[in-house]
Scaffold this motif. Structure first.
Motif, short mmCIF file in Angstrom:
data_model
loop_
_atom_site.label_atom_id
_atom_site.label_comp_id
_atom_site.label_asym_id
_atom_site.label_seq_id
_atom_site.Cartn_x
_atom_site.Cartn_y
_atom_site.Cartn_z
N THR A 14 5.03 -6.22 -1.70
CA THR A 14 5.29 -5.35 -0.54
C THR A 14 3.99 -4.87 0.07
O THR A 14 2.93 -4.95 -0.54
N ASP A 15 4.08 -4.36 1.31
CA ASP A 15 2.90 -3.77 1.94
C ASP A 15 3.00 -2.25 2.00
O ASP A 15 2.06 -1.59 2.43
N ILE A 16 4.14 -1.70 1.57
CA ILE A 16 4.31 -0.24 1.50
C ILE A 16 4.95 0.08 0.16
O ILE A 16 6.05 -0.40 -0.14
N PRO A 17 4.31 0.89 -0.65
CA PRO A 17 4.88 1.20 -1.98
C PRO A 17 6.03 2.17 -1.85
O PRO A 17 6.21 2.83 -0.82
N PRO A 18 6.84 2.30 -2.89
CA PRO A 18 7.88 3.35 -2.88
C PRO A 18 7.21 4.71 -2.70
O PRO A 18 6.40 5.12 -3.52
N SER A 19 7.54 5.41 -1.61
CA SER A 19 6.82 6.65 -1.28
C SER A 19 7.70 7.56 -0.45
O SER A 19 8.58 7.10 0.27
N SER A 20 7.42 8.85 -0.52
CA SER A 20 8.28 9.86 0.10
C SER A 20 7.90 10.20 1.54
O SER A 20 8.65 10.90 2.22
N GLY A 25 8.98 3.22 2.76
CA GLY A 25 8.74 3.58 1.37
C GLY A 25 9.91 4.33 0.76
O GLY A 25 10.21 4.17 -0.43
N ILE A 26 10.59 5.15 1.56
CA ILE A 26 11.75 5.89 1.06
C ILE A 26 12.87 4.93 0.68
O ILE A 26 13.48 5.03 -0.38
N VAL A 27 13.13 3.96 1.58
CA VAL A 27 14.21 3.00 1.31
C VAL A 27 13.84 2.11 0.13
O VAL A 27 14.66 1.84 -0.75
N THR A 28 12.59 1.64 0.09
CA THR A 28 12.15 0.81 -1.02
C THR A 28 12.27 1.55 -2.34
O THR A 28 12.70 0.99 -3.36
N LEU A 40 10.80 -4.07 -13.57
CA LEU A 40 10.22 -4.12 -12.23
C LEU A 40 8.71 -3.90 -12.30
O LEU A 40 8.23 -3.06 -13.08
N ALA A 41 7.96 -4.66 -11.52
CA ALA A 41 6.53 -4.43 -11.32
C ALA A 41 6.25 -4.62 -9.83
O ALA A 41 7.00 -5.29 -9.12
N ILE A 42 5.17 -4.01 -9.36
CA ILE A 42 4.88 -4.01 -7.91
C ILE A 42 3.46 -4.52 -7.67
O ILE A 42 2.51 -4.05 -8.30
N PHE A 43 3.35 -5.45 -6.72
CA PHE A 43 2.04 -5.87 -6.20
C PHE A 43 2.03 -5.46 -4.74
O PHE A 43 2.77 -6.03 -3.91
N CYS A 44 1.22 -4.47 -4.39
CA CYS A 44 1.25 -3.87 -3.06
C CYS A 44 0.00 -4.26 -2.27
O CYS A 44 -1.12 -3.98 -2.69
N VAL A 45 0.20 -4.93 -1.15
CA VAL A 45 -0.88 -5.32 -0.24
C VAL A 45 -0.86 -4.29 0.89
O VAL A 45 -0.15 -4.44 1.87
N MET A 46 -1.66 -3.24 0.76
CA MET A 46 -1.48 -2.05 1.59
C MET A 46 -2.58 -1.86 2.62
O MET A 46 -3.76 -2.06 2.34
N ILE A 61 6.73 2.61 -13.27
CA ILE A 61 6.69 1.21 -12.81
C ILE A 61 5.24 0.75 -12.72
O ILE A 61 4.40 1.42 -12.10
N GLU A 62 4.94 -0.38 -13.32
CA GLU A 62 3.59 -0.95 -13.21
C GLU A 62 3.32 -1.35 -11.76
O GLU A 62 4.17 -1.96 -11.12
N MET A 63 2.14 -1.03 -11.25
CA MET A 63 1.82 -1.36 -9.87
C MET A 63 0.33 -1.66 -9.72
O MET A 63 -0.50 -0.96 -10.29
N LYS A 64 0.04 -2.69 -8.96
CA LYS A 64 -1.33 -3.02 -8.59
C LYS A 64 -1.41 -3.01 -7.06
O LYS A 64 -0.56 -3.58 -6.38
#
Length: 414
Positions: A14-20, A25-28, A40-46, A61-64
């Motif tokens: 994703t390009d937007i992490p789960p965020s408030s 990000g809210i929907v994700t 679940l793991a996240i690779f975020c190209v932000m 959740i693991e995230m890079k």
């Protein structure tokens, strides 16, 4: 004999992490909550300019996170004007050079976390360029998720015609290679399934039913009419028509003063006379819903009429609509009759529909809702029913799990 389901590990690209504090990000985030965190793991190209506020409950959740390349095509580089041809050439070089390190990093991360599926949000040209190669490199099913048609993004970022065609062709190939697709509306899901032959599921931003409000289906006061508006002003022409109509009416409906209450990161782009605007800034969604139910009479949803935005209007679905419906207030919808939200709201009777880019029609719709108490009550109650029928988390969870392959009866280890 006992049957044990194989262990899953979904890699979210994703390009937007789960965020408030970011709408996507809210929907994700809500979608992520439907999966066990260890699956679940996240690779975020932000975009480095974003400052997401991460949710505490998703901290496990693991995230890079890596830096996203610039996607806005500029014709001035380091103070030197490069012109249209130069901008196109720079974009062409980006197509070749930029994705490679991102693809390599995503594959390495996916292998490290044991990815069994790739959930790729195809928002913008960078994500389209890397999704399929990452899935191939990992040897896992590609499950694509689309908020808006790619053409809208390419237009907004002023991508030249040559690279635009190449990215759209790549988008087509990516969809044809996908195992499943999550789409932003039912029309989008049908269109992608028919066009690309990929099983598609509509996954629409939904809300905890406990947040639903049931205000009295009548105007809040006898002195004012308060119109709420949530989110970005990308339908700027439609918004400007509303402002022009209110200017002509001297910001009154009968004896009532009209007040706009807006929620979001930015105030309205069109000047509003003093005393007629309450800019609330960014609020958490539960607070927005409660504030609308308590303080607003009507909520406004503009949607683009512009021909170049027709695909967006037909296929996308604004996340503000579930928020409005959860607040239990009638919607004044201002957009084309072919738009996905127009069709939905018409079926549910949850809005007064203004299907022309016409300030008179928009103002007349406002007057009808204010002066016809029976129409107001009917529309408000229909809004609440529509929310409970279509936009609660249990329904969204079923759609998300279907999209990601968490179906009952799937093959399992014994």
């Amino acid at each position: 004999m006992t049957c044990k389901a194989p262990r899953r590990r979904v890699l979210l690209l994703t390009d937007i992490p789960p965020s408030s504090n970011l709408t996507a990000g809210i929907v994700t985030a809500q979608m992520c909550r439907f999966l066990p965190q260890d699956e679940l793991a996240i690779f975020c190209v932000m975009n480095p300019h974003l400052q997401p506020k991460l949710y505490d409950d998703l901290a496990g959740i693991e995230m890079k996170t890596v830096r996203k390349p610039a996607e806005l095509q500029r014709r001035v580089l380091r103070g030197i004007r490069v012109g249209r041809a130069g901008a196109a050439a720079i974009e062409a070089m980006r197509r070749i050079a930029m994705p490679r390190p991102l693809i390599s990093q995503a594959i390495a991360y996916g292998r490290a976390v044991g990815a069994t599926d790739l959930w790729a949000i195809l928002q913008g040209q960078t994500m389209v360029r890397i999704a399929a190669p990452v899935a191939r490199g990992l040897g896992v099913p590609l499950r694509v998720h689309i908020w808006d048609p790619l053409r809208w993004w390419l237009d907004a970022h002023e991508v030249d015609p040559v690279n635009r065609r190449l990215d759209l062709a790549l988008f087509d190939r990516t969809l044809r290679q996908a195992t499943s697709c999550a789409a932003a509306s039912f029309p989008m899901a049908r269109y992608y399934e028919e066009t690309y032959g990929v099983p598609a599921t509509a996954v629409i931003a939904s809300i905890d039913p406990a947040l639903a409000q049931a205000p009295p289906p009548k105007l809040v006061s006898d002195d004012n009419v308060v119109i709420g508006m949530v989110g970005q002003f990308y339908a700027s022409e439609e918004w400007a028509e509303l402002i022009a109509a209110l200017d002509l009416a001297k910001w009154r409906v009968g004896q009532r003063k009209v007040i706009l209450t807006t929620f979001g990161h930015e105030p309205p782009p069109t000047p509003v006379p003093e005393g007629h605007l309450r800019f609330m800034g960014w609020m958490d969604q539960p607070e927005v819903i409660r504030t609308i139910a308590r303080d607003c009479d009507i909520v406004y949803c503009p949607y683009p009429f512009a021909p170049k935005m027709e695909e967006v209007s037909r296929l996308s679905f604004p996340s503000k609509v579930p928020t409005y419906l959860a607040a239990g207030r009638p919607i004044l919808f201002h957009g084309p009759p072919y738009a996905a939200p127009y069709i939905y709201l018409k079926e549910r009777g949850a809005a007064y529909l203004c299907g022309e880019l016409d300030r008179k029609g928009t103002y007349d719709g406002l007057v009808r809702l204010v002066e016809d108490s029976a129409l107001y009550e009917t529309t408000a109650l229909a809004a609440r029913r529509a929310f409970l029928a279509d936009f609660t988390l249990p329904r969204m969870e079923r759609a998300v799990r279907r999209f990601l392959g968490y179906e009952a009866g799937e093959p399992c280890d014994t």
